[in-house]
Each structure stands twice: as C-alpha cells, then as structure tokens.
Design an enzyme around this catalytic site. Structure first.
Site, PDB file in Angstrom:
ATOM      1  N   GLY A 221       0.844  -1.194   0.000  1.00 15.09           N
ATOM      2  CA  GLY A 221       0.000   0.000   0.000  1.00 15.09           C
ATOM      3  C   GLY A 221       0.870   1.231   0.000  1.00 15.09           C
ATOM      4  N   SER A 222       0.316   2.309   0.496  1.00 15.42           N
ATOM      5  CA  SER A 222       1.033   3.583   0.420  1.00 15.42           C
ATOM      6  C   SER A 222       2.117   3.689   1.497  1.00 15.42           C
ATOM      7  CB  SER A 222       0.039   4.735   0.577  1.00 15.42           C
ATOM      8  OG  SER A 222      -0.534   4.672   1.868  1.00 15.42           O
ATOM      9  N   THR A 223       3.072   4.558   1.263  1.00 16.82           N
ATOM     10  CA  THR A 223       4.158   4.744   2.230  1.00 16.82           C
ATOM     11  C   THR A 223       3.645   5.260   3.584  1.00 16.82           C
ATOM     12  OG1 THR A 223       5.773   5.004   0.469  1.00 16.82           O
ATOM     13  CG2 THR A 223       6.377   5.926   2.612  1.00 16.82           C
ATOM     14  N   THR A 225       0.779   4.736   5.092  1.00 14.95           N
ATOM     15  CA  THR A 225       0.153   3.625   5.831  1.00 14.95           C
ATOM     16  C   THR A 225       1.206   2.603   6.238  1.00 14.95           C
ATOM     17  OG1 THR A 225      -1.824   3.966   4.476  1.00 14.95           O
ATOM     18  CG2 THR A 225      -1.777   1.983   5.809  1.00 14.95           C
ATOM     19  N   GLY A 226       2.183   2.380   5.369  1.00 14.85           N
ATOM     20  CA  GLY A 226       3.275   1.447   5.701  1.00 14.85           C
ATOM     21  C   GLY A 226       3.999   1.859   6.979  1.00 14.85           C
ATOM     22  N   GLU A 243       5.681  -3.334   0.957  1.00 17.18           N
ATOM     23  CA  GLU A 243       5.820  -2.920  -0.452  1.00 17.18           C
ATOM     24  C   GLU A 243       5.031  -1.631  -0.592  1.00 17.18           C
ATOM     25  OE1 GLU A 243       7.677  -4.236  -2.649  1.00 17.18           O
ATOM     26  OE2 GLU A 243       8.136  -6.193  -1.782  1.00 17.18           O
ATOM     27  N   CYS A 277       2.160   0.102  -8.678  1.00 12.93           N
ATOM     28  CA  CYS A 277       3.263   0.602  -7.845  1.00 12.93           C
ATOM     29  C   CYS A 277       4.495   0.896  -8.691  1.00 12.93           C
ATOM     30  CB  CYS A 277       3.573  -0.388  -6.747  1.00 12.93           C
ATOM     31  SG  CYS A 277       3.746  -2.065  -7.330  1.00 12.93           S
TER      32      CYS A 277
HETATM   33  P1  NAD Z   1      -3.374   2.483   1.351  1.00 17.22           P
HETATM   34  O1  NAD Z   1      -2.104   2.550   2.084  1.00 17.22           O
HETATM   35  O2  NAD Z   1      -4.367   3.562   1.491  1.00 17.22           O
HETATM   36  O3  NAD Z   1      -4.170   1.150   1.768  1.00 17.22           O
HETATM   37  C1  NAD Z   1      -3.582  -0.129   1.677  1.00 17.22           C
HETATM   38  C2  NAD Z   1      -4.271  -1.059   2.656  1.00 17.22           C
HETATM   39  O4  NAD Z   1      -3.985  -0.662   3.990  1.00 17.22           O
HETATM   40  C3  NAD Z   1      -5.785  -1.130   2.553  1.00 17.22           C
HETATM   41  O5  NAD Z   1      -6.181  -2.470   2.705  1.00 17.22           O
HETATM   42  C4  NAD Z   1      -6.223  -0.300   3.740  1.00 17.22           C
HETATM   43  O6  NAD Z   1      -7.503  -0.659   4.205  1.00 17.22           O
HETATM   44  C5  NAD Z   1      -5.169  -0.652   4.750  1.00 17.22           C
HETATM   45  N1  NAD Z   1      -4.995   0.292   5.851  1.00 17.22           N
HETATM   46  C6  NAD Z   1      -5.286   1.612   5.892  1.00 17.22           C
HETATM   47  N2  NAD Z   1      -4.900   2.148   7.060  1.00 17.22           N
HETATM   48  C7  NAD Z   1      -4.324   1.154   7.776  1.00 17.22           C
HETATM   49  C8  NAD Z   1      -3.686   1.088   9.050  1.00 17.22           C
HETATM   50  N3  NAD Z   1      -3.565   2.158   9.830  1.00 17.22           N
HETATM   51  N4  NAD Z   1      -3.200  -0.104   9.451  1.00 17.22           N
HETATM   52  C9  NAD Z   1      -3.282  -1.182   8.670  1.00 17.22           C
HETATM   53  N5  NAD Z   1      -3.863  -1.190   7.459  1.00 17.22           N
HETATM   54  C10 NAD Z   1      -4.384  -0.035   7.003  1.00 17.22           C
HETATM   55  O7  NAD Z   1      -2.952   2.240  -0.158  1.00 17.22           O
HETATM   56  P2  NAD Z   1      -3.892   2.142  -1.454  1.00 17.22           P
HETATM   57  O8  NAD Z   1      -4.421   3.512  -1.718  1.00 17.22           O
HETATM   58  O9  NAD Z   1      -4.860   1.015  -1.291  1.00 17.22           O
HETATM   59  O10 NAD Z   1      -2.851   1.728  -2.584  1.00 17.22           O
HETATM   60  C11 NAD Z   1      -2.126   2.653  -3.327  1.00 17.22           C
HETATM   61  C12 NAD Z   1      -0.708   2.738  -2.837  1.00 17.22           C
HETATM   62  O11 NAD Z   1      -0.141   1.443  -2.743  1.00 17.22           O
HETATM   63  C13 NAD Z   1       0.202   3.508  -3.763  1.00 17.22           C
HETATM   64  O12 NAD Z   1       1.056   4.361  -3.015  1.00 17.22           O
HETATM   65  C14 NAD Z   1       1.045   2.446  -4.429  1.00 17.22           C
HETATM   66  O13 NAD Z   1       2.275   2.873  -4.909  1.00 17.22           O
HETATM   67  C15 NAD Z   1       1.149   1.425  -3.362  1.00 17.22           C
HETATM   68  N6  NAD Z   1       1.410   0.089  -3.919  1.00 17.22           N
HETATM   69  C16 NAD Z   1       2.657  -0.450  -3.782  1.00 17.22           C
HETATM   70  C17 NAD Z   1       2.952  -1.674  -4.329  1.00 17.22           C
HETATM   71  C18 NAD Z   1       4.314  -2.275  -4.188  1.00 17.22           C
HETATM   72  O14 NAD Z   1       4.482  -3.452  -4.478  1.00 17.22           O
HETATM   73  N7  NAD Z   1       5.309  -1.542  -3.741  1.00 17.22           N
HETATM   74  C19 NAD Z   1       1.964  -2.366  -5.033  1.00 17.22           C
HETATM   75  C20 NAD Z   1       0.703  -1.789  -5.163  1.00 17.22           C
HETATM   76  C21 NAD Z   1       0.433  -0.550  -4.596  1.00 17.22           C
END
Ligand code: NAD
Length: 468
Positions: A221-223, A225-226, A243, A277
C-alpha cells in the site's frame, strides 16, 4: 445481489452491517461488503493460530501441492473472478486487465509450489555438524491495496502458506469483493483456518497489525500507511514485508529511437491506468529527441481506448476511486498552472464514474507536484534534460525508490547508468515487467524486504541453527 461473506476457520461469516462497494466505471454499486469488526479480526487470528498447529508441521510436499491446488482453483474460477474484479476495480478484462491479473495470480501460485528451502549445511566434519533450518513464523497478516487486489493477495499468501504459515488477509475496502470470493474458492482446496479473510473499514487494519498472535505482517500500500503498520507492529516485534509507494523515473538517452520505444514507454507508464506501484511516473528525455518522443508517445496513447471495465472495447479503465481521481486532477491542474503543456488528454468529460483520459504533460519540471509526488493515475509528466548526470540526479533525488528504467540502443551504456539508479528494480528498454523468480521490492521509503522467488519465500520463515 450476491451476498458476500468473510471466511473464518473455513466457515462463511456475515457481519451485522455492510458497506457499499462502488463500481468505478459507473459510480453505481458493485455489491455490499460485510463490515467486519475487531471481534471478527480476533476470531480470524484465533482460527489461523489453531490451523497453524497442524499446517506448520505438514509435509513439505503437502504444502507444495496446496499451492498447485490453489493455482488450479484460480484457473477454474478465472472467468467468474475476472468479472467481479473488473466490476469493483474498474479494469477491463482485455489486454493487461482482469484476465491478465487472474492469469498472473494462478501462475504465481503454481510457481510458488516449486520453490523450496532445503536445509543448509554450514559444517559437517568430525568437529561439528551445523545445519540451518527454515521454519514458519506463525500467523501472517496480509493487507492489500485496491489496484491489483487478487494478484497481490496471491503474492502475499501463496509463499506464506508454502512455508507453513497460516494467513488472515484484509483487502482494501475499495475492492474487497473479489478477495472474499477468491478466499471462499480457495478454502475448497485448503484445510480450514489456513487462509481466512476479514473485510471492513481501514480501522480494522491496526487491530490486525498490532495483534499479539500475529507473527508477521506483509503489507502492500502507500508509504504513509506502511509507516503506521511498522509502528503498530513494533510492540511485539513482528516481522515485516512492506511494499510501498514509488515515483519511478525513466531516462531516455539521446541514441534511443522515439518510434521504437513509444509502445514500451506507454505501457510502462499506463498499465492499469497508471495505478501500479512500479509504473513509470516521471519521464526524463534528452533534449535532442524530446519533441519526437512526445509526439510518438502521444500518437501511440491516442489510439488506446479508455472506457468502462464492462465494455469489451476498453483497453484501459477508470481511476479506481473518487479520492484518487481528485488527486490526479489536482496534480494536473497544478502542473498546468506551473507551465506544464498538455499534449494529450488533460480534461475529464462530465459523467458518471471515475473515467479520466490518458494525459501527457510536456515541459514538466522537477519541483512540480506532478513530478515530485506519486500521481498513481493515467497521467505522465515528461521532463527535458541536456546532461544525463542531471537526469540521474533528479531520478535519485526523491525519498522513494521502487523501480526505474533506462532507454537506449547501447545496452552496455544503459546498464551502467541503470546500476546507478537508486531503486529496488531497474529495467533497460522496458519498465515494470515482473518475474515470479526475480526479487521485487523497494529501497529507501518504497519498502522493506523482498517478494518473489526464494528470497521472497525466506521472508515467511525464521532460521534455526542446529548444532548437533
Ligand atoms: P493504502 O495505504 O491507502 O491502503 C492499503 C491497505 O492498507 C488497505 O487495505 C487499507 O484498508 C489498509 N490500511 C489503511 N490504514 C491502515 C492502518 N492504519 N493499518 C493497517 N492497514 C491499514 O494504499 P492504497 O491507496 O490502497 O494503494 C495505493 C498505494 O499502494 C500507492 O502508493 C502504491 O504505490 C502502493 N502500492 C505499492 C505496491 C508495491 O508493491 N510496492 C503495489 C501496489 C500498490
């Protein structure tokens, strides 16, 4: 409308309430998703913990066969899953769309079956015998995004299960339905509790990532949230694979042929409407061929039909959600206001759904939000350079480093430059192609750890050194 259920301990579980999942092609409702709670997360972790007792000691061949069986089940149900994926994610089935994603998911599961981590002998003589064994970790929490929900889900849980762990997956609330159905299907070939799914708002994520009985979190997911996931996992020192976001640069060297590279540049930037991503998100082109590259790219992109996921003529679909669409529009407006020249698209037609035309912005510059921030949508800024060292410095200047690419006829020169780019993967004359045996992940703030192949499998294990 179909009733979607969570799967916990092999059983279908409903929730007291549901939330609507939007079809991004129309703005209509794709389905109602169970709104799981902390109790559901706790029940899923408990089920996974119970299943771990037997799965962690199951024969290696049994776990390999489980991956083959998952692959076969995904293939058998590919049609149904691709329709559902297209409905809620928006991607068309054609080209590199929903059918491609299902093919990738099945392929990755099959490939994982054939990976192994044999015992490593460090010393074997009359002084000592030392072996390193790879053991599973326990319950793995998998948290997935909305762009490639099924393929990324498989990237998480196939190696986890192959290595003897059990899993609780929590998909994005934007695209949960296809994961619910996928896990239901896979539970017909897996023992109860090995793979569980809970859905609900973002707020159930931290319940999972801080749960004392979760040994590892694998998150895509996003940086931002990571970072929250990393913080919430610190109390119990969970293992992590993160990731995260990127802002991949491509550098076109002066000897490249604009016509020859246009197609590769296009797909590198616009696969899944730019919502990937490792998409190319900034393109640096040498001054001597800048206009020709802009023209060829615009000519190629102009012929790609963008439309509803359900329309068989569409090759690319909408932006997945309203928040992402608003960001894309904001970054385009900012680029225009700061000297960006729209050479394709730029303006969204009124209408339902989150469709946005493919957009190319020439005369883009470092410092523009569209260049410095991750757009994650169907727009590419093209930046002119004269000295390749400047382009390299720009490419490496950001805090993220997922992918990068160099485009040239001179492969040796391109490779040399590629190895100076600060990214987890780098491609020559391509961008974003993945292979199930090639490690994939980010440097800097694009992530921690690697997915795929033996390196990826190792991340779902701990080492035990046996001195005998
Ligand atoms: P996001 O971070 O908003 O959400 C990702 C997931 O995290 C969702 O399931 C969400 O419900 C969950 N989440 C939200 N808050 C949380 C928390 N506090 N604790 C635990 N889980 C939580 O990301 P998104 O908008 O779904 O995806 C887009 C982003 O993901 C982009 O920045 C993209 O670059 C990245 N991405 C990276 C890769 C990679 O392999 N590096 C692959 C796909 C997407």
């Amino acid at each position: 409308m179909t009733d979607y259920t969570m799967t916990i301990g092999g059983k279908a579980v409903t929730a007291a309430t549901t939330f609507d999942v939007i079809n991004p092609s129309t703005g209509g409702i794709a389905g109602a998703c169970p709104s799981g709670t902390a109790d559901d997360v706790n029940a899923a972790v408990a089920a996974a913990k119970e299943a771990y007792k037997t799965w962690s000691v199951a024969d290696d061949e049994v776990r390999a066969q489980a991956c083959r069986d998952m692959s076969a089940a995904l293939t058998e149900h590919a049609d149904e899953l691709a329709i559902l994926l297209s409905l809620e994610q928006g991607k068309p089935r054609a080209g590199l769309g929903a059918d491609f994603e299902l093919g990738g998911a099945a392929g990755w599961a099959a490939n994982t079956a054939e990976l192994s981590l044999p015992v490593e002998i460090i010393q074997d003589n009359n002084q000592a015998k030392i072996e390193v064994h790879r053991k599973p970790l326990g319950v793995v929490a998998s948290i997935t995004p909305w762009n490639w929900p099924l393929m990324i889900g498989v990237w998480h849980f196939a190696p986890a299960i192959r290595a003897g762990n059990t899993v609780v997956i929590k998909p994005s609330p934007y695209t949960p339905l296809s994961t619910l159905r996928m896990v239901e299907i896979l539970n017909t070939v897996l023992p109860a509790g090995v793979l569980n799914v809970v859905t609900g708002p973002d707020s159930i994520g931290p319940v999972l990532t801080s749960h004392p009985d979760v040994a590892k979190v694998t998150f895509t997911g996003s940086t931002p949230t990571g970072k929250r996931v990393m913080a919430s996992a610190s109390d119990t020192l969970k293992r992590l694979t993160l990731e995260l976001g990127g802002n991949d640069a491509g550098i076109v060297l002066p000897d490249a042929d604009p016509k020859e590279i246009a197609e590769g540049l296009f797909w590198g930037a616009f696969i899944n409407s730019g919502q990937t991503c490792a998409c190319m998100k900034r393109l640096y082109v040498h001054d001597s061929i800048y206009d020709a590259v802009c023209d060829e790219l615009a000519a190629f992109a102009a012929n790609i039909p963008v439309g509803a996921g359900s329309d068989a003529n569409s090759v690319l679909g909408p932006v997945q959600n309203a928040t992402q669409l608003a960001l894309v529009e904001e970054l385009i407006a900012d680029a225009k206001a700061n000297g960006g020249r729209v050479i394709l698209g730029g303006e969204r037609a009124e209408g339902a759904g989150y469709l946005h035309p493919l957009t190319l912005i020439a005369d883009a510059k470092d410092g523009m939000r569209l260049v410095d921030e991750e757009q994650f949508g169907p727009v590419l800024p093209i930046i002119r350079y004269t000295d390749v060292e400047d382009a390299l410095a720009s490419a490496n200047a950001l805090s993220v480093g997922l992918g990068a690419s160099v485009w040239s006829k001179d492969l040796e020169a391109a490779k040399k430059l590629a190895l100076r780019m600060e990214s987890g993967s780098v491609w020559v004359n391509g961008h974003g192609g993945l292979n199930p045996n090639a490690p994939f992940g980010g440097v800097k703030q694009s992530g921690v750890g690697r997915q795929f192949g033996v390196e990826g499998l190792k991340e779902f294990t701990c080492m035990q050194t046996l001195h005998a």
